[in-house]
Design an enzyme around this catalytic site. Structure first.
Site, short mmCIF file in Angstrom:
data_model
loop_
_atom_site.label_atom_id
_atom_site.label_comp_id
_atom_site.label_asym_id
_atom_site.label_seq_id
_atom_site.Cartn_x
_atom_site.Cartn_y
_atom_site.Cartn_z
N SER A 1 -12.60 -4.29 1.09
CA SER A 1 -12.84 -3.37 2.99
C SER A 1 -13.78 -3.24 2.76
CB SER A 1 -11.86 -1.91 2.83
OG SER A 1 -10.24 -2.16 2.49
N ARG B 1 0.67 -1.10 0.20
CA ARG B 1 0.36 -0.03 0.23
C ARG B 1 1.14 1.37 -0.16
NH1 ARG B 1 -2.95 3.46 3.45
NH2 ARG B 1 -5.15 4.01 3.39
N LYS C 1 -6.11 4.93 8.00
CA LYS C 1 -7.97 5.28 7.81
C LYS C 1 -8.50 6.70 8.64
CE LYS C 1 -8.35 1.49 4.95
NZ LYS C 1 -8.17 1.73 4.50
#
Length: 376
Positions: free
Chosen positions: A264, A195, A293
């Protein structure tokens, strides 16, 4: 038979090149040797693949297909082809390559033998046209069946690895990215997601390539966050998609049927939609607030409880999970967790990975024994 370069009155003195009969025989003998060698290669490669399907996967469907392919190939391995064999005079027996001396994993072993079989079958398809009617056509069909077997088998193997994976590392930007991931792999990690949201594509491509090679060397799965093009470029095992990313159906069309796709999810509706759309696994969270997040509210342990009772596909609890709260998550029912900071920012990633895995496997063992006791 006329000799080459001879004067022929019937052709008004035109010189006609005629291949001597002895040379034709020599060419035919070479063709027989080529066919014999590649029939051997095909049968040997298929047997190596078959053994893993039989003993490693206990999969009767793949085992049967390997066996049927071997038997069809064997029908063409006639006595005259075997008689043409000249092992002492074969210069290729002395040739080797360092990559042939070792295999990094079962995956690399299977891929090497699929390549060997496919190359050999292509040779049989072409040279078979010089040997027997229908041989070229027969091996063209065999080649397509081998391609299908490879795709199906490697996809099945990926999903089996996914099912066995308990700990999932999602990377974050780091100066020690490769060293940290390798340390976790040494600790037993089997699933990594790359990521990276801000780096240039040239950097991302190189990092993804190196991470993919590293993961496969440790027999671990490698996924890419969001970027299907990047996953395809480095031959990753799949992608992980967020709620704002493209539909799973389009991702599947681009990646093919045997790559992994995760999604997700933050609530039951998103989970059920991901399952319906064909996700291979889902992320469940964020369980706790996490800077990874930023701006997303934590969904809490209630969502873990819902996933435990209602999710039929593999799912990973994610979001702020660390060694201090891991037991709270697994006691609710999570058997798989995904982490970022707990490993990426750890001073000793190998030890942290080993701790996570030991706790997850301990809970799994306890739960398995409880189920056996309840059934008895």
């Amino acid at each position: 038979m006329k000799q080459a370069d001879c004067y022929d009155e019937s052709n008004n003195g035109v010189v006609v090149m005629v291949e001597p009969y002895s040379q034709k025989e020599q060419v035919q003998q070479v063709v027989l040797r080529i066919l014999d060698a590649n029939l051997d290669r095909t049968r040997e490669g298929l047997r190596i693949i078959e053994e893993w399907c039989r003993f490693g996967l206990n999969n009767s469907e793949f085992t049967q297909e390997c066996k049927h392919l071997r038997q069809e190939v064997a029908k063409w391995h006639t006595a005259d082809l075997r008689a043409a064999r000249d092992t002492p005079g074969d210069t290729g027996t002395e040739l080797t390559h360092p990559q042939e001396e070792q295999r990094e994993s079962i995956k690399s072993l299977l891929q090497a033998n699929f390549c060997r079989v496919e190359e050999a079958v292509r040779v049989l398809e072409e040279y078979g046209k010089l040997y027997a009617d229908g041989m070229g056509k027969a091996f063209k069909q065999i080649r397509y069946r081998v391609y299908t077997l490879e795709s199906s088998l490697m996809g099945f193997t990926r999903y089996q690895q996914l099912m066995r994976s308990r700990l999932y590392l999602v990377t974050s930007p780091s100066e020690n990215l490769l060293e940290t991931v390798e340390a976790a792999l040494k600790g037993g990690l089997t699933l990594v997601q790359y990521r990276e949201k801000t780096a240039d594509d040239t950097v991302r491509l190189e990092q993804a390539r190196q991470l993919c090679q590293m993961c496969h060397a440790y027999d671990a799965l490698f996924l890419v966050n969001d970027r299907i093009d990047l996953a395809l470029a480095v031959d990753a095992d799949g992608v992980h998609l967020g709620q704002q990313d493209m539909p799973i159906s389009i991702a599947r069309d681009l990646l093919g049927p045997h790559k992994l796709i995760g999604r997700s999810t933050t609530n039951s509706d998103e989970m059920q939609r991901a399952i319906t759309e064909g996700a291979d696994y889902v992320g469940v969270g964020p369980i706790y607030e996490t800077p990874t997040k930023e701006g997303k509210a934590a969904v809490g342990l209630q969502y873990v409880n819902y996933a435990t009772k209602n999710c039929p596909i593999p799912w990973f609890a994610i979001g702020g999970i660390d060694p201090n709260n891991l037991n709270d998550v697994v006691e609710i029912g999570a058997s798989r967790v995904a982490v970022v900071r707990s490993i990426m920012q750890a001073e000793q990633p190998t030890l942290v990975t080993q701790y996570f895995l030991s706790q997850l496997h301990r809970i799994q063992t306890v739960n398995s024994k409880s189920k056996v006791y309840e059934q008895s």
